[in-house]
Design an enzyme around this catalytic site. Structure first.
Site, PDB file in Angstrom:
ATOM      1  N   ARG A   1       0.845  -1.175   0.000  1.00  0.00           N
ATOM      2  CA  ARG A   1       0.000   0.000   0.000  1.00  0.00           C
ATOM      3  C   ARG A   1       0.896   1.245   0.000  1.00  0.00           C
ATOM      4  NH1 ARG A   1      -3.239  -0.303   5.194  1.00  0.00           N
ATOM      5  NH2 ARG A   1      -4.216   1.606   4.360  1.00  0.00           N
TER       6      ARG A   1
ATOM      7  N   LYS B   1      -2.470  -7.954  11.018  1.00  0.00           N
ATOM      8  CA  LYS B   1      -3.825  -7.813  11.559  1.00  0.00           C
ATOM      9  C   LYS B   1      -4.852  -7.520  10.459  1.00  0.00           C
ATOM     10  CE  LYS B   1      -3.309  -2.935  12.912  1.00  0.00           C
ATOM     11  NZ  LYS B   1      -4.222  -2.386  11.903  1.00  0.00           N
TER      12      LYS B   1
ATOM     13  N   GLY C   1      -8.406   6.999   8.187  1.00  0.00           N
ATOM     14  CA  GLY C   1      -7.249   7.711   7.665  1.00  0.00           C
ATOM     15  C   GLY C   1      -5.955   7.055   8.088  1.00  0.00           C
ATOM     16  N   ASN C   2      -4.846   7.555   7.549  1.00  0.00           N
ATOM     17  CA  ASN C   2      -3.554   6.971   7.901  1.00  0.00           C
ATOM     18  C   ASN C   2      -3.171   7.365   9.325  1.00  0.00           C
ATOM     19  OD1 ASN C   2      -2.441   9.607   7.794  1.00  0.00           O
ATOM     20  ND2 ASN C   2      -1.947   9.387   5.620  1.00  0.00           N
ATOM     21  N   VAL C   3      -2.049   6.837   9.794  1.00  0.00           N
ATOM     22  CA  VAL C   3      -1.624   7.060  11.173  1.00  0.00           C
ATOM     23  C   VAL C   3      -1.523   8.548  11.484  1.00  0.00           C
ATOM     24  CG1 VAL C   3       0.295   6.774  12.787  1.00  0.00           C
ATOM     25  CG2 VAL C   3      -0.441   4.843  11.381  1.00  0.00           C
TER      26      VAL C   3
ATOM     27  N   THR D   1      -2.936  11.151  10.042  1.00  0.00           N
ATOM     28  CA  THR D   1      -4.241  11.824  10.034  1.00  0.00           C
ATOM     29  C   THR D   1      -4.975  11.606  11.348  1.00  0.00           C
ATOM     30  OG1 THR D   1      -4.454  11.613   7.635  1.00  0.00           O
ATOM     31  CG2 THR D   1      -6.492  11.927   8.882  1.00  0.00           C
ATOM     32  N   ARG D   2      -4.997  10.359  11.813  1.00  0.00           N
ATOM     33  CA  ARG D   2      -5.697  10.059  13.066  1.00  0.00           C
ATOM     34  C   ARG D   2      -4.984  10.674  14.266  1.00  0.00           C
ATOM     35  NH1 ARG D   2      -5.854   3.918  12.986  1.00  0.00           N
ATOM     36  NH2 ARG D   2      -4.283   4.124  11.354  1.00  0.00           N
TER      37      ARG D   2
ATOM     38  N   CYS E   1     -11.479  -9.180  10.603  1.00  0.00           N
ATOM     39  CA  CYS E   1     -10.874  -8.066  11.335  1.00  0.00           C
ATOM     40  C   CYS E   1     -11.921  -7.065  11.789  1.00  0.00           C
ATOM     41  CB  CYS E   1      -9.800  -7.377  10.493  1.00  0.00           C
ATOM     42  SG  CYS E   1     -10.413  -6.674   8.947  1.00  0.00           S
TER      43      CYS E   1
END
Length: 316
Positions: free
Chosen positions: A15, A87, A154-156, A158-159, A246
């Protein structure tokens, strides 16, 4: 000089997020170290989970959202290796693909980022906490039913910024991702097992290849960590036995104990955290599947299926 049984070049499917690229670059570096002269190319692939960054994960399909397109490229021969956050990897994969390596696992803890209040117990009643994980939501509400837990995507980065910019009182992320990106200094409290159990495979990488690609399998085997593999195989067996993905509030924590035995704890929670069924057992690291099956059976006997059935019915 490279080993004659190893491939001369490898295309790694990944990704495009910073964390995914970091993980793929780490794998590329580790492979080059073990096979000097190896030509490694990263191939960025957009997944459905990347294309839709706003909808709740469960609402757009859940299982396989971050893996299916990469697995398809691997099966079709467009790439030779796929690097996943384990995960995110469904327990039932496409035929013809195998988990070639599970490198040594990162810390499995969750991480609270609460710039003002610092700790979970210090958050005021009604504090707004963000997470994209149903498991984290359930465990947060079990510990603090007075919180307002919202879904964030969102990505790490962004969060993380939702908390740093004051838009939320706190967010909860995986400690491993923050550490890999050099962002763990923002963590104000580690939410660790046994109080907070991690997601199945949390902190571990899953490196896939084609089952019939013997040279690549031989190379990837050099990255495999037996202790990590035993732990995650046991965790993933629990998930598979309960037909979970998941996108269900299930947590599991496998690890090798001081006596060399494999320990496994697992829980299934109501989404609001009000009810939880837990089970734990120990076994032989050589038979992680057997341990996972026993723990899954104990969860079933304790009423976990009813919780999961009610959860699925409520989300369908």
């Amino acid at each position: 000089m490279s080993h004659p049984a190893f491939p001369r070049s490898i295309r790694i499917g990944t990704r495009g997020s910073h964390l995914a690229r970091w993980q793929a670059e780490w794998v590329a570096s580790a492979l080059r170290e073990r096979s000097p002269g190896l030509d490694v190319v990263l191939v960025e692939i957009k997944t459905r989970g990347d294309r839709d960054r706003n909808s709740p994960l469960a609402a757009i399909g859940g299982t396989g959202l971050f893996t299916k397109e990469i697995q398809r490229a691997l099966a079709d021969g467009a790439v030779d290796v796929a690097v996943h956050s384990l995960k995110d990897l469904p327990t039932q994969g496409p035929e013809g693909l195998v988990l070639g390596a599970t490198p040594e696992r990162e810390d499995v803890a969750d991480a609270l980022i609460a710039p003002e209040h610092r700790r979970l117990e210090s958050l005021p009643a009604g504090a707004k906490v963000g997470t994209g994980s149903l498991r984290r939501r359930a465990q947060l509400l079990r510990a603090r039913p007075d919180l307002e837990v919202s879904t964030v995507r969102g990505n790490v980065e962004t969060r993380l910024n939702l908390a740093l910019d004051g838009k939320l009182d706190a967010v909860v992320l995986a400690w491993a991702g923050l550490h890999r990106l050099g962002l763990s200094g923002h963590v104000t409290e580690r939410l660790e097992p046994p109080t907070f159990l991690p997601a199945v495979g949390q902190g571990a990488l899953g490196i896939e290849c084609r089952a019939d690609d013997e040279p690549t399998r031989a190379l990837l085997a050099l990255l495999d960590d037996p202790a990590t593999r035993a732990a995650v195989v046991a965790e993933r067996r629990v998930l598979a036995e309960l037909e979970g993905g998941c996108m269900v509030p299930l947590a599991a924590w496998g690890r090798i104990g001081g006596d060399g035995r494999l320990l496994l704890d697992a829980s299934v929670l109501q989404s609001d955290g009000r009810e939880v069924v837990s089970a734990a057992s120990v076994g032989d690291p050589a038979d992680p599947d057997g341990l996972g099956r026993r723990v899954a059976e104990a969860l079933r006997d304790g009423g976990a299926v009813a919780i999961l059935d009610a959860f699925r019915a409520g989300r369908s």
